[in-house]
Motif scaffolding. Structure first.
Motif, PDB file in Angstrom:
ATOM      1  N   GLN A 110      -2.972   1.702  -4.081  1.00 24.53           N
ATOM      2  CA  GLN A 110      -3.169   3.133  -3.879  1.00 24.53           C
ATOM      3  C   GLN A 110      -4.651   3.459  -3.727  1.00 24.53           C
ATOM      4  OE1 GLN A 110      -0.898   4.764  -7.288  1.00 24.53           O
ATOM      5  NE2 GLN A 110       0.596   5.499  -5.789  1.00 24.53           N
ATOM      6  N   LEU A 111      -4.929   4.492  -2.957  1.00 23.52           N
ATOM      7  CA  LEU A 111      -6.308   4.908  -2.734  1.00 23.52           C
ATOM      8  C   LEU A 111      -6.840   5.609  -3.978  1.00 23.52           C
ATOM      9  CD1 LEU A 111      -8.497   4.999  -0.500  1.00 23.52           C
ATOM     10  CD2 LEU A 111      -7.630   7.274   0.093  1.00 23.52           C
ATOM     11  N   LYS A 145      -5.600  -4.303   0.650  1.00 24.28           N
ATOM     12  CA  LYS A 145      -6.543  -4.200   1.769  1.00 24.28           C
ATOM     13  C   LYS A 145      -5.996  -4.897   3.024  1.00 24.28           C
ATOM     14  CE  LYS A 145     -10.078  -6.162  -0.292  1.00 24.28           C
ATOM     15  NZ  LYS A 145      -9.386  -6.643  -1.513  1.00 24.28           N
ATOM     16  N   LEU A 148      -1.418   6.007   1.734  1.00 24.26           N
ATOM     17  CA  LEU A 148      -2.820   5.939   2.159  1.00 24.26           C
ATOM     18  C   LEU A 148      -3.082   6.953   3.263  1.00 24.26           C
ATOM     19  CD1 LEU A 148      -5.554   4.366   1.975  1.00 24.26           C
ATOM     20  CD2 LEU A 148      -4.745   3.036   3.924  1.00 24.26           C
ATOM     21  N   ILE A 188       0.874  -1.171   0.000  1.00 21.07           N
ATOM     22  CA  ILE A 188       0.000   0.000   0.000  1.00 21.07           C
ATOM     23  C   ILE A 188       0.908   1.218   0.000  1.00 21.07           C
ATOM     24  CG2 ILE A 188      -0.197   0.220   2.520  1.00 21.07           C
ATOM     25  CD1 ILE A 188      -3.188   0.585   0.164  1.00 21.07           C
ATOM     26  N   THR A 216      -3.059  -3.113   4.663  1.00 22.81           N
ATOM     27  CA  THR A 216      -3.488  -1.956   5.442  1.00 22.81           C
ATOM     28  C   THR A 216      -3.987  -2.376   6.815  1.00 22.81           C
ATOM     29  OG1 THR A 216      -4.087  -0.765   3.426  1.00 22.81           O
ATOM     30  CG2 THR A 216      -5.069   0.002   5.490  1.00 22.81           C
ATOM     31  N   GLY A 234     -11.878  -3.269  -2.981  1.00 20.98           N
ATOM     32  CA  GLY A 234     -10.866  -3.418  -4.016  1.00 20.98           C
ATOM     33  C   GLY A 234     -10.673  -4.875  -4.349  1.00 20.98           C
ATOM     34  N   VAL A 260      -9.495   0.975  -3.188  1.00 23.88           N
ATOM     35  CA  VAL A 260      -8.062   0.862  -3.464  1.00 23.88           C
ATOM     36  C   VAL A 260      -7.842   0.033  -4.729  1.00 23.88           C
ATOM     37  CG1 VAL A 260      -7.111   1.194  -1.155  1.00 23.88           C
ATOM     38  CG2 VAL A 260      -7.931  -1.056  -1.818  1.00 23.88           C
TER      39      VAL A 260
END
Length: 256
Positions: free
Chosen positions: A209-210, A45, A25, A22, A48, A39, A205
């Protein structure tokens, strides 16, 4: 940080060598909010979630949960979190009841009626050995242990995996009840419909990346669907291209 912020990440980043888990974020979740973390598989995910719980250490950036630092305040923080991992592993031959009694004691004592209430809602047989259970029933054990102490924050990684449609609906009812009780829910999923039913907002995501954060009502407005319709006779594309929400009309004889 104000007390109404339950989860906060700022530039939270994790690389595995050169591979991105990630990156960058930045997300703010208010107390009592239900946020879907949406996502495809491999989007970042689970990485995170593991960073939020200090199961992984970030490459850069930081996170706070309930105003606490996941590393420095780990013990105090985990008492206030209900966590369901994406890959459940229950070692040993314990019955579901024995395992959940252990979790209840480890959390400083949870009223057994709270355990049985959730077990009844999910139609979970507590007398069965967890080792012999189906994936769906193991998932129910995981959900009970996450919800049973009524934590301030629920962190759920693909929570409906293995559940049949009826139990998926019961889980969503549990999430709604948790929100009404003021609990914060952060749940990852790759199923849009599931998130739409439960969440106030959605964080999307892609590739670590968001991509977007938005109210759940606007999620459907962004969805683009390709529809193919077969008619008995050739059709005029102009009749369809003027319809609201319709674009890129292509006709080949009777196929729209």
């Amino acid at each position: 940080m104000t007390s109404d912020i339950a989860l906060l990440t700022e530039d939270l980043t994790k690389f595995y060598g050169r591979r991105r888990g990630i990156e960058g974020l930045s997300l703010e979740i208010r107390a009592g909010e239900v946020v879907g973390f949406l996502g495809p598989n491999g989007a970042g995910k689970t990485t995170t979630i593991r960073l939020l719980l200090d199961f992984l250490r970030p490459t850069r950036g930081h996170a706070t949960v309930l105003g606490l630092d996941p590393r420095r305040d780990k013990a105090a923080l985990h008492r206030q979190i209900g966590y369901l991992p994406g890959e459940l592993v229950f070692p040993g031959r314990d019955k579901a009841e024995d395992l959940l009694r252990f979790f209840a004691a480890a959390r400083g004592g949870v009223a057994w009626t709270q355990v049985t209430d959730f077990a009844e809602r999910l139609e979970l047989d507590l007398s069965r050995s967890v080792r012999t259970m189906s994936k769906g029933n193991k998932q129910k054990v995981g959900l009970v242990q996450a919800f049973m102490h009524r934590p301030a924050v629920l962190v759920l990684d693909e929570p409906t995996s293995g559940l049949d449609p009826l139990m998926q609906q019961e889980f969503l009812a549990m999430v709604r009840d948790a929100s009404v009780a003021g609990q914060t829910v952060f749940m990852s999923s790759h199923v849009v419909a599931e998130v739409q039913q439960a969440a106030d907002r959605v964080a999307i995501v892609r590739d670590g990346q968001l991509a977007a954060v938005e109210r759940v009502e606007s999620l459907g407005k962004r969805a683009v669907r390709a529809v193919e319709i077969h008619f008995d006779d050739p059709v005029d594309p102009a009749e369809f291209s003027v319809l609201p929400g319709v674009s890129d009309v292509v006709v080949s004889g009777p196929v729209l």
